[in-house]
Design a protein around this motif. Structure first.
Motif, PDB file in Angstrom:
ATOM      1  N   ARG A   7     -39.298 -10.914  -5.560  1.00 40.94           N
ATOM      2  CA  ARG A   7     -40.157 -11.029  -4.377  1.00 40.94           C
ATOM      3  C   ARG A   7     -40.358  -9.697  -3.661  1.00 40.94           C
ATOM      4  O   ARG A   7     -41.264  -9.565  -2.849  1.00 40.94           O
ATOM      5  CB  ARG A   7     -39.613 -12.080  -3.422  1.00 40.94           C
ATOM      6  N   ASP A   9     -41.213  -7.020  -5.250  1.00 44.72           N
ATOM      7  CA  ASP A   9     -42.141  -6.249  -6.080  1.00 44.72           C
ATOM      8  C   ASP A   9     -43.607  -6.562  -5.791  1.00 44.72           C
ATOM      9  O   ASP A   9     -44.475  -6.261  -6.605  1.00 44.72           O
ATOM     10  CB  ASP A   9     -41.864  -6.493  -7.568  1.00 44.72           C
ATOM     11  N   THR A  10     -43.907  -7.140  -4.645  1.00 43.43           N
ATOM     12  CA  THR A  10     -45.301  -7.502  -4.370  1.00 43.43           C
ATOM     13  C   THR A  10     -46.205  -6.276  -4.258  1.00 43.43           C
ATOM     14  O   THR A  10     -47.386  -6.364  -4.578  1.00 43.43           O
ATOM     15  CB  THR A  10     -45.427  -8.355  -3.094  1.00 43.43           C
ATOM     16  N   LEU A  13     -47.493  -5.421  -7.565  1.00 41.46           N
ATOM     17  CA  LEU A  13     -48.426  -6.426  -8.079  1.00 41.46           C
ATOM     18  C   LEU A  13     -49.743  -6.428  -7.312  1.00 41.46           C
ATOM     19  O   LEU A  13     -50.614  -7.240  -7.571  1.00 41.46           O
ATOM     20  CB  LEU A  13     -47.790  -7.813  -8.012  1.00 41.46           C
ATOM     21  N   ALA A  15     -50.484  -7.187  -4.080  1.00 45.10           N
ATOM     22  CA  ALA A  15     -50.650  -8.470  -3.392  1.00 45.10           C
ATOM     23  C   ALA A  15     -51.819  -8.413  -2.421  1.00 45.10           C
ATOM     24  O   ALA A  15     -52.041  -7.403  -1.749  1.00 45.10           O
ATOM     25  CB  ALA A  15     -49.372  -8.824  -2.643  1.00 45.10           C
ATOM     26  N   SER A  20     -50.913 -15.505  -0.901  1.00 43.20           N
ATOM     27  CA  SER A  20     -49.880 -15.631  -1.933  1.00 43.20           C
ATOM     28  C   SER A  20     -50.420 -15.194  -3.292  1.00 43.20           C
ATOM     29  O   SER A  20     -49.773 -15.414  -4.309  1.00 43.20           O
ATOM     30  CB  SER A  20     -49.376 -17.071  -1.995  1.00 43.20           C
ATOM     31  N   PHE A  22     -52.094 -12.219  -6.003  1.00 44.07           N
ATOM     32  CA  PHE A  22     -52.033 -10.800  -6.284  1.00 44.07           C
ATOM     33  C   PHE A  22     -53.154 -10.436  -7.248  1.00 44.07           C
ATOM     34  O   PHE A  22     -53.706 -11.279  -7.941  1.00 44.07           O
ATOM     35  CB  PHE A  22     -50.661 -10.361  -6.795  1.00 44.07           C
ATOM     36  N   CYS A  59     -41.004 -15.622  -4.857  1.00 39.02           N
ATOM     37  CA  CYS A  59     -41.108 -14.835  -6.091  1.00 39.02           C
ATOM     38  C   CYS A  59     -42.492 -14.992  -6.708  1.00 39.02           C
ATOM     39  O   CYS A  59     -42.880 -16.098  -7.089  1.00 39.02           O
ATOM     40  CB  CYS A  59     -40.048 -15.256  -7.106  1.00 39.02           C
ATOM     41  N   PRO A  60     -43.242 -13.897  -6.820  1.00 40.80           N
ATOM     42  CA  PRO A  60     -44.550 -13.982  -7.475  1.00 40.80           C
ATOM     43  C   PRO A  60     -44.375 -14.415  -8.928  1.00 40.80           C
ATOM     44  O   PRO A  60     -43.405 -14.061  -9.588  1.00 40.80           O
ATOM     45  CB  PRO A  60     -45.086 -12.552  -7.404  1.00 40.80           C
TER      46      PRO A  60
END
Length: 87
Positions: A7, A9-10, A13, A15, A20, A22, A59-60
């Motif tokens: 979570r 690491d957005t 990604l 985001a 929510s 990405f 968590c993505p």
């Protein structure tokens, strides 16, 4: 097929703000366009019939179906993750 990320690491990604979602396609990432993606810790797995997948709050993740499926999804809000969703 599942791909999970930490979570924290957005940023890697890309985001969308206040969302929510990405911008990176985790199954076909374009590292020229999204170079930070290579720094994200990715975990992956394939879910088989009868398997249960638990995704920790915040968590993505991305999922793609390799076959026709019937899926059930549920979200859980409790004291361990309320700060992630209630602001």
């Amino acid at each position: 097929e599942w791909r999970f990320f930490d979570r924290f690491d957005t940023i890697e990604l890309y985001a969308e703000p206040m969302s929510s979602h990405f911008f990176v396609d985790v199954f076909r990432p374009d590292v020229q366009r999204d170079p930070l993606f290579v720094n994200a810790a990715m975990y992956q797995g394939v879910q088989r019939a009868g398997d249960l997948v638990f995704i920790p709050g915040g968590c993505p993740h991305g999922v793609r179906n390799l076959d026709d499926i019937v899926g059930i999804s549920m979200n859980l809000l409790d004291a361990s993750n309320e700060d992630l969703y209630l602001w």
